[in-house]
Design a protein around this motif. Structure first.
Motif, PDB file in Angstrom:
ATOM      1  N   LEU A  63       1.011  -4.293   8.401  1.00 47.66           N
ATOM      2  CA  LEU A  63       1.129  -2.952   7.444  1.00 47.66           C
ATOM      3  C   LEU A  63      -0.117  -2.392   6.925  1.00 47.66           C
ATOM      4  O   LEU A  63      -0.554  -1.160   6.842  1.00 47.66           O
ATOM      5  N   LYS A  64      -1.083  -3.365   6.425  1.00 49.60           N
ATOM      6  CA  LYS A  64      -2.143  -3.035   5.778  1.00 49.60           C
ATOM      7  C   LYS A  64      -3.362  -2.307   6.965  1.00 49.60           C
ATOM      8  O   LYS A  64      -3.792  -1.185   6.562  1.00 49.60           O
ATOM      9  N   VAL A  65      -3.315  -2.762   8.185  1.00 51.75           N
ATOM     10  CA  VAL A  65      -4.003  -2.001   9.000  1.00 51.75           C
ATOM     11  C   VAL A  65      -3.518  -0.611   9.353  1.00 51.75           C
ATOM     12  O   VAL A  65      -4.017   0.453   9.481  1.00 51.75           O
ATOM     13  N   TYR A  66      -2.041  -0.655   9.540  1.00 50.03           N
ATOM     14  CA  TYR A  66      -1.342   0.647   9.853  1.00 50.03           C
ATOM     15  C   TYR A  66      -1.631   1.646   8.742  1.00 50.03           C
ATOM     16  O   TYR A  66      -1.842   2.881   8.951  1.00 50.03           O
ATOM     17  N   LEU A  67      -1.359   1.190   7.533  1.00 50.75           N
ATOM     18  CA  LEU A  67      -1.591   2.139   6.271  1.00 50.75           C
ATOM     19  C   LEU A  67      -3.170   2.692   6.169  1.00 50.75           C
ATOM     20  O   LEU A  67      -3.199   3.541   5.688  1.00 50.75           O
ATOM     21  N   ARG A  68      -4.111   1.898   6.712  1.00 52.35           N
ATOM     22  CA  ARG A  68      -5.414   2.381   6.779  1.00 52.35           C
ATOM     23  C   ARG A  68      -5.811   3.450   7.869  1.00 52.35           C
ATOM     24  O   ARG A  68      -6.403   4.305   7.609  1.00 52.35           O
ATOM     25  N   ILE A  69      -5.038   3.286   9.160  1.00 50.40           N
ATOM     26  CA  ILE A  69      -5.348   4.280  10.242  1.00 50.40           C
ATOM     27  C   ILE A  69      -4.328   5.326  10.035  1.00 50.40           C
ATOM     28  O   ILE A  69      -4.685   6.253  10.691  1.00 50.40           O
ATOM     29  N   GLY A  79       1.034  -1.148   0.137  1.00 51.39           N
ATOM     30  CA  GLY A  79       0.159  -0.091   0.080  1.00 51.39           C
ATOM     31  C   GLY A  79       0.838   1.191  -0.161  1.00 51.39           C
ATOM     32  O   GLY A  79       1.808   1.144  -0.310  1.00 51.39           O
ATOM     33  N   GLU A  80       0.302   2.183   0.315  1.00 48.19           N
ATOM     34  CA  GLU A  80       0.747   3.712   0.271  1.00 48.19           C
ATOM     35  C   GLU A  80       0.900   4.227   1.652  1.00 48.19           C
ATOM     36  O   GLU A  80      -0.058   4.129   2.272  1.00 48.19           O
ATOM     37  N   LYS A  81       2.085   4.602   1.978  1.00 41.02           N
ATOM     38  CA  LYS A  81       2.118   5.494   3.165  1.00 41.02           C
ATOM     39  C   LYS A  81       2.047   6.768   3.195  1.00 41.02           C
ATOM     40  O   LYS A  81       2.802   7.458   2.237  1.00 41.02           O
ATOM     41  N   ASP A 126      12.415  -6.672   3.257  1.00 41.33           N
ATOM     42  CA  ASP A 126      12.594  -8.078   3.064  1.00 41.33           C
ATOM     43  C   ASP A 126      12.824  -8.846   4.340  1.00 41.33           C
ATOM     44  O   ASP A 126      13.392  -8.283   5.263  1.00 41.33           O
ATOM     45  N   THR A 127      11.836 -10.107   4.432  1.00 39.80           N
ATOM     46  CA  THR A 127      11.877 -10.626   5.844  1.00 39.80           C
ATOM     47  C   THR A 127      11.803 -12.032   5.478  1.00 39.80           C
ATOM     48  O   THR A 127      11.433 -12.407   4.171  1.00 39.80           O
ATOM     49  N   TYR A 128      11.765 -12.962   6.393  1.00 45.09           N
ATOM     50  CA  TYR A 128      11.764 -14.540   6.266  1.00 45.09           C
ATOM     51  C   TYR A 128      10.078 -14.713   5.696  1.00 45.09           C
ATOM     52  O   TYR A 128       9.225 -13.796   6.188  1.00 45.09           O
ATOM     53  N   GLU A 129       9.752 -15.441   5.024  1.00 40.21           N
ATOM     54  CA  GLU A 129       8.761 -16.018   4.648  1.00 40.21           C
ATOM     55  C   GLU A 129       7.599 -16.127   5.747  1.00 40.21           C
ATOM     56  O   GLU A 129       6.527 -15.819   5.665  1.00 40.21           O
ATOM     57  N   GLU A 130       7.996 -16.762   6.859  1.00 40.94           N
ATOM     58  CA  GLU A 130       7.116 -16.898   7.949  1.00 40.94           C
ATOM     59  C   GLU A 130       6.615 -15.793   8.664  1.00 40.94           C
ATOM     60  O   GLU A 130       5.554 -15.425   9.110  1.00 40.94           O
ATOM     61  N   ASN A 131       7.722 -14.495   8.517  1.00 43.59           N
ATOM     62  CA  ASN A 131       7.390 -13.332   9.038  1.00 43.59           C
ATOM     63  C   ASN A 131       6.358 -12.533   7.976  1.00 43.59           C
ATOM     64  O   ASN A 131       5.651 -11.430   8.447  1.00 43.59           O
ATOM     65  N   ALA A 132       6.429 -12.719   6.858  1.00 47.08           N
ATOM     66  CA  ALA A 132       5.865 -11.690   5.525  1.00 47.08           C
ATOM     67  C   ALA A 132       4.574 -11.767   5.946  1.00 47.08           C
ATOM     68  O   ALA A 132       3.929 -10.550   5.858  1.00 47.08           O
ATOM     69  N   LYS A 133       3.834 -12.786   5.874  1.00 50.54           N
ATOM     70  CA  LYS A 133       2.273 -12.499   5.902  1.00 50.54           C
ATOM     71  C   LYS A 133       1.603 -11.575   7.066  1.00 50.54           C
ATOM     72  O   LYS A 133       0.888 -10.962   7.110  1.00 50.54           O
ATOM     73  N   ASN A 134       2.381 -12.139   8.438  1.00 55.81           N
ATOM     74  CA  ASN A 134       1.835 -11.471   9.363  1.00 55.81           C
ATOM     75  C   ASN A 134       2.462  -9.859   9.294  1.00 55.81           C
ATOM     76  O   ASN A 134       1.763  -9.056   9.686  1.00 55.81           O
ATOM     77  N   MET A 135       3.616  -9.667   8.818  1.00 50.25           N
ATOM     78  CA  MET A 135       3.866  -8.365   8.712  1.00 50.25           C
ATOM     79  C   MET A 135       3.110  -7.330   7.565  1.00 50.25           C
ATOM     80  O   MET A 135       2.566  -6.491   7.840  1.00 50.25           O
ATOM     81  N   ILE A 136       2.618  -8.100   6.612  1.00 54.24           N
ATOM     82  CA  ILE A 136       1.701  -7.360   5.646  1.00 54.24           C
ATOM     83  C   ILE A 136       0.457  -7.243   6.328  1.00 54.24           C
ATOM     84  O   ILE A 136      -0.088  -6.247   6.011  1.00 54.24           O
ATOM     85  N   SER A 152       9.104   6.193   9.387  1.00 54.06           N
ATOM     86  CA  SER A 152       8.018   5.839  10.227  1.00 54.06           C
ATOM     87  C   SER A 152       7.472   4.337  10.157  1.00 54.06           C
ATOM     88  O   SER A 152       6.942   4.084  11.161  1.00 54.06           O
ATOM     89  N   VAL A 153       7.635   4.005   9.068  1.00 55.92           N
ATOM     90  CA  VAL A 153       7.006   2.424   8.929  1.00 55.92           C
ATOM     91  C   VAL A 153       8.075   1.558   9.592  1.00 55.92           C
ATOM     92  O   VAL A 153       7.682   0.668  10.388  1.00 55.92           O
ATOM     93  N   LYS A 154       9.333   1.744   9.524  1.00 54.65           N
ATOM     94  CA  LYS A 154      10.180   0.879  10.107  1.00 54.65           C
ATOM     95  C   LYS A 154      10.055   1.045  11.849  1.00 54.65           C
ATOM     96  O   LYS A 154      10.236   0.041  12.423  1.00 54.65           O
ATOM     97  N   GLU A 155       9.831   2.187  12.304  1.00 49.99           N
ATOM     98  CA  GLU A 155       9.359   2.432  13.705  1.00 49.99           C
ATOM     99  C   GLU A 155       8.380   1.613  14.163  1.00 49.99           C
ATOM    100  O   GLU A 155       8.241   1.007  15.222  1.00 49.99           O
ATOM    101  N   TYR A 156       7.420   1.693  13.299  1.00 53.00           N
ATOM    102  CA  TYR A 156       5.998   0.897  13.582  1.00 53.00           C
ATOM    103  C   TYR A 156       6.336  -0.717  13.655  1.00 53.00           C
ATOM    104  O   TYR A 156       5.650  -1.427  14.662  1.00 53.00           O
ATOM    105  N   LEU A 157       6.976  -1.177  12.755  1.00 53.72           N
ATOM    106  CA  LEU A 157       7.372  -2.539  12.514  1.00 53.72           C
ATOM    107  C   LEU A 157       8.063  -2.892  13.730  1.00 53.72           C
ATOM    108  O   LEU A 157       7.961  -3.968  14.296  1.00 53.72           O
ATOM    109  N   MET A 158       9.173  -2.107  14.240  1.00 54.50           N
ATOM    110  CA  MET A 158       9.887  -2.513  15.326  1.00 54.50           C
ATOM    111  C   MET A 158       9.123  -2.338  16.786  1.00 54.50           C
ATOM    112  O   MET A 158       9.350  -3.247  17.632  1.00 54.50           O
TER     113      MET A 158
END
Length: 102
Positions: free
Chosen positions: A95-101, A43-45, A82-92, A57-63
């Motif tokens: 991020l989708k929630v974060y980008l909406r709010i 998405g778009e930030k 870039d992250t491990y496949e196990e983390n990618a789905k959860n991270m996405i 800001s995205v990096k800080e949010y993820l951390m």
């Protein structure tokens, strides 16, 4: 011939106009970053406030959400994560929630 008191091309005396009108460091309403996780567009930030951390800001949010195993690079107006496949789905999902709010 017209007589201009401050010169023909003057706006007003004592006002200096720079080519960018002095807005080089100010946020503009259209500041956005495209977010990608493992090459997948998320998405778009949109930068909302002048104090927004911008590309970080995205990096800080993820951390703050507990993500640590990822690489984070920016290229122009794109953020690549870039992250491990196990983390990618959860991270996405986060991020989708974060980008909406935000």
């Amino acid at each position: 011939m017209l007589n201009y008191p401050y010169g023909q091309n003057s706006i007003a005396p004592g006002i200096i106009v720079t080519p960018d009108n002095g807005n080089a460091n100010l946020k503009v309403p259209t500041d956005t970053f495209s977010i990608y996780v493992n090459g997948e567009y998320v998405g778009e930030k949109i930068l909302i406030a002048q104090g927004d951390l911008g590309e970080n800001s995205v990096k800080e949010y993820l951390m703050n959400q507990g993500f640590t195993d990822f690489s984070y690079t920016t290229d122009g107006k794109n953020i690549y994560i870039d992250t491990y496949e196990e983390n990618a789905k959860n991270m996405i999902n986060y991020l989708k929630v974060y980008l909406r709010i935000r």
